[in-house]
Motif scaffolding. Structure first.
Motif, PDB file in Angstrom:
ATOM      1  N   HIS A   1      80.193 -48.079 -33.400  1.00 44.20           N
ATOM      2  CA  HIS A   1      81.436 -48.565 -32.811  1.00 44.20           C
ATOM      3  C   HIS A   1      82.420 -48.955 -33.917  1.00 44.20           C
ATOM      4  O   HIS A   1      82.031 -49.318 -35.018  1.00 44.20           O
ATOM      5  CB  HIS A   1      81.157 -49.758 -31.891  1.00 44.20           C
ATOM      6  N   LEU A   2      83.680 -48.866 -33.581  1.00 47.75           N
ATOM      7  CA  LEU A   2      84.708 -49.254 -34.535  1.00 47.75           C
ATOM      8  C   LEU A   2      84.929 -50.758 -34.435  1.00 47.75           C
ATOM      9  O   LEU A   2      84.773 -51.351 -33.368  1.00 47.75           O
ATOM     10  CB  LEU A   2      86.024 -48.530 -34.219  1.00 47.75           C
ATOM     11  N   PRO A   3      85.294 -51.382 -35.515  1.00 44.16           N
ATOM     12  CA  PRO A   3      85.532 -52.825 -35.448  1.00 44.16           C
ATOM     13  C   PRO A   3      86.770 -53.115 -34.577  1.00 44.16           C
ATOM     14  O   PRO A   3      87.733 -52.364 -34.566  1.00 44.16           O
ATOM     15  CB  PRO A   3      85.778 -53.227 -36.905  1.00 44.16           C
ATOM     16  N   VAL A   4      86.693 -54.199 -33.828  1.00 46.01           N
ATOM     17  CA  VAL A   4      87.784 -54.610 -32.949  1.00 46.01           C
ATOM     18  C   VAL A   4      88.661 -55.603 -33.708  1.00 46.01           C
ATOM     19  O   VAL A   4      88.181 -56.642 -34.152  1.00 46.01           O
ATOM     20  CB  VAL A   4      87.237 -55.260 -31.652  1.00 46.01           C
ATOM     21  N   PHE A   5      89.901 -55.225 -33.862  1.00 52.54           N
ATOM     22  CA  PHE A   5      90.841 -56.136 -34.506  1.00 52.54           C
ATOM     23  C   PHE A   5      91.607 -56.860 -33.421  1.00 52.54           C
ATOM     24  O   PHE A   5      92.278 -56.260 -32.607  1.00 52.54           O
ATOM     25  CB  PHE A   5      91.795 -55.354 -35.419  1.00 52.54           C
ATOM     26  N   ARG A   6      91.506 -58.151 -33.411  1.00 53.56           N
ATOM     27  CA  ARG A   6      92.184 -58.959 -32.389  1.00 53.56           C
ATOM     28  C   ARG A   6      93.429 -59.587 -32.992  1.00 53.56           C
ATOM     29  O   ARG A   6      93.426 -60.022 -34.137  1.00 53.56           O
ATOM     30  CB  ARG A   6      91.269 -60.040 -31.845  1.00 53.56           C
ATOM     31  N   ASP A   7      94.448 -59.645 -32.160  1.00 58.52           N
ATOM     32  CA  ASP A   7      95.693 -60.276 -32.577  1.00 58.52           C
ATOM     33  C   ASP A   7      95.552 -61.791 -32.411  1.00 58.52           C
ATOM     34  O   ASP A   7      95.350 -62.271 -31.294  1.00 58.52           O
ATOM     35  CB  ASP A   7      96.847 -59.752 -31.722  1.00 58.52           C
ATOM     36  N   PRO A   8      95.644 -62.557 -33.479  1.00 58.54           N
ATOM     37  CA  PRO A   8      95.493 -64.006 -33.341  1.00 58.54           C
ATOM     38  C   PRO A   8      96.646 -64.651 -32.562  1.00 58.54           C
ATOM     39  O   PRO A   8      96.517 -65.753 -32.055  1.00 58.54           O
ATOM     40  CB  PRO A   8      95.463 -64.513 -34.786  1.00 58.54           C
ATOM     41  N   TRP A   9      97.764 -63.960 -32.437  1.00 58.77           N
ATOM     42  CA  TRP A   9      98.926 -64.512 -31.730  1.00 58.77           C
ATOM     43  C   TRP A   9      99.030 -64.015 -30.294  1.00 58.77           C
ATOM     44  O   TRP A   9      99.992 -64.328 -29.591  1.00 58.77           O
ATOM     45  CB  TRP A   9     100.215 -64.147 -32.479  1.00 58.77           C
ATOM     46  N   ALA A  10      98.054 -63.249 -29.824  1.00 58.19           N
ATOM     47  CA  ALA A  10      98.124 -62.644 -28.489  1.00 58.19           C
ATOM     48  C   ALA A  10      98.238 -63.692 -27.386  1.00 58.19           C
ATOM     49  O   ALA A  10      99.015 -63.526 -26.452  1.00 58.19           O
ATOM     50  CB  ALA A  10      96.905 -61.753 -28.252  1.00 58.19           C
ATOM     51  N   LYS A  11      97.497 -64.762 -27.486  1.00 63.67           N
ATOM     52  CA  LYS A  11      97.554 -65.800 -26.454  1.00 63.67           C
ATOM     53  C   LYS A  11      98.925 -66.477 -26.437  1.00 63.67           C
ATOM     54  O   LYS A  11      99.430 -66.843 -25.381  1.00 63.67           O
ATOM     55  CB  LYS A  11      96.471 -66.845 -26.670  1.00 63.67           C
ATOM     56  N   LEU A  12      99.512 -66.642 -27.595  1.00 64.88           N
ATOM     57  CA  LEU A  12     100.818 -67.298 -27.668  1.00 64.88           C
ATOM     58  C   LEU A  12     101.942 -66.389 -27.158  1.00 64.88           C
ATOM     59  O   LEU A  12     102.980 -66.869 -26.717  1.00 64.88           O
ATOM     60  CB  LEU A  12     101.114 -67.739 -29.101  1.00 64.88           C
ATOM     61  N   GLU A  13     101.752 -65.099 -27.232  1.00 66.48           N
ATOM     62  CA  GLU A  13     102.779 -64.147 -26.794  1.00 66.48           C
ATOM     63  C   GLU A  13     102.539 -63.632 -25.371  1.00 66.48           C
ATOM     64  O   GLU A  13     103.346 -62.868 -24.852  1.00 66.48           O
ATOM     65  CB  GLU A  13     102.818 -62.953 -27.752  1.00 66.48           C
ATOM     66  N   ALA A  14     101.461 -64.041 -24.725  1.00 64.76           N
ATOM     67  CA  ALA A  14     101.108 -63.521 -23.401  1.00 64.76           C
ATOM     68  C   ALA A  14     102.150 -63.875 -22.350  1.00 64.76           C
ATOM     69  O   ALA A  14     102.352 -63.122 -21.398  1.00 64.76           O
ATOM     70  CB  ALA A  14      99.737 -64.032 -22.984  1.00 64.76           C
ATOM     71  N   TRP A  15     102.836 -64.991 -22.495  1.00 64.86           N
ATOM     72  CA  TRP A  15     103.824 -65.418 -21.496  1.00 64.86           C
ATOM     73  C   TRP A  15     104.969 -64.411 -21.365  1.00 64.86           C
ATOM     74  O   TRP A  15     105.579 -64.292 -20.322  1.00 64.86           O
ATOM     75  CB  TRP A  15     104.380 -66.794 -21.842  1.00 64.86           C
ATOM     76  N   ARG A  16     105.267 -63.673 -22.410  1.00 66.72           N
ATOM     77  CA  ARG A  16     106.385 -62.731 -22.374  1.00 66.72           C
ATOM     78  C   ARG A  16     106.160 -61.585 -21.390  1.00 66.72           C
ATOM     79  O   ARG A  16     107.118 -61.009 -20.890  1.00 66.72           O
ATOM     80  CB  ARG A  16     106.647 -62.154 -23.760  1.00 66.72           C
ATOM     81  N   SER A  17     104.909 -61.250 -21.125  1.00 69.53           N
ATOM     82  CA  SER A  17     104.620 -60.140 -20.218  1.00 69.53           C
ATOM     83  C   SER A  17     104.317 -60.600 -18.799  1.00 69.53           C
ATOM     84  O   SER A  17     103.940 -59.792 -17.953  1.00 69.53           O
ATOM     85  CB  SER A  17     103.443 -59.319 -20.750  1.00 69.53           C
ATOM     86  N   HIS A  18     104.509 -61.881 -18.507  1.00 68.20           N
ATOM     87  CA  HIS A  18     104.264 -62.400 -17.160  1.00 68.20           C
ATOM     88  C   HIS A  18     105.346 -61.904 -16.202  1.00 68.20           C
ATOM     89  O   HIS A  18     106.482 -61.680 -16.591  1.00 68.20           O
ATOM     90  CB  HIS A  18     104.238 -63.932 -17.188  1.00 68.20           C
ATOM     91  N   GLN A  19     104.992 -61.745 -14.925  1.00 68.40           N
ATOM     92  CA  GLN A  19     105.906 -61.205 -13.920  1.00 68.40           C
ATOM     93  C   GLN A  19     107.125 -62.086 -13.688  1.00 68.40           C
ATOM     94  O   GLN A  19     108.166 -61.610 -13.266  1.00 68.40           O
ATOM     95  CB  GLN A  19     105.181 -61.002 -12.599  1.00 68.40           C
ATOM     96  N   VAL A  20     107.025 -63.356 -13.936  1.00 69.93           N
ATOM     97  CA  VAL A  20     108.146 -64.268 -13.727  1.00 69.93           C
ATOM     98  C   VAL A  20     109.302 -63.936 -14.666  1.00 69.93           C
ATOM     99  O   VAL A  20     110.462 -64.162 -14.344  1.00 69.93           O
ATOM    100  CB  VAL A  20     107.683 -65.726 -13.941  1.00 69.93           C
ATOM    101  N   PHE A  21     109.000 -63.345 -15.812  1.00 77.10           N
ATOM    102  CA  PHE A  21     110.016 -63.083 -16.819  1.00 77.10           C
ATOM    103  C   PHE A  21     110.504 -61.643 -16.827  1.00 77.10           C
ATOM    104  O   PHE A  21     111.137 -61.216 -17.792  1.00 77.10           O
ATOM    105  CB  PHE A  21     109.483 -63.470 -18.203  1.00 77.10           C
TER     106      PHE A  21
END
Length: 72
Positions: free
Chosen positions: A4-24
């Protein structure tokens, strides 16, 4: 070779998740920009229609009586 390939996670993903919410979304933002505008527009239209239908004969009668008077 690894299976398997290593999974690179974005450390800022949780902080930026609000931008893709339906309310916005653009549609939600526009509909919430003028809250109550649809209700106010309907109420104003109903008021103008009632004013024209019910009070126009009285206004015409009052204008006719006013023009018949002599001014001193």
């Amino acid at each position: 070779m690894p299976d398997h390939l290593p999974v690179f996670r974005d450390p800022w993903a949780k902080l930026e998740a609000w931008r893709s919410h339906q309310v916005f979304t653009k549609r939600a933002m526009l509909s919430n920009f003028f809250p109550g505008f649809g209700v106010a527009l309907f109420a104003f239209t109903a008021y103008v229609a009632a004013d024209e239908l019910y009070f126009k004969p009285q206004k015409a009668l009052m204008a006719h009586e006013h023009h018949g008077e002599e001014h001193h």
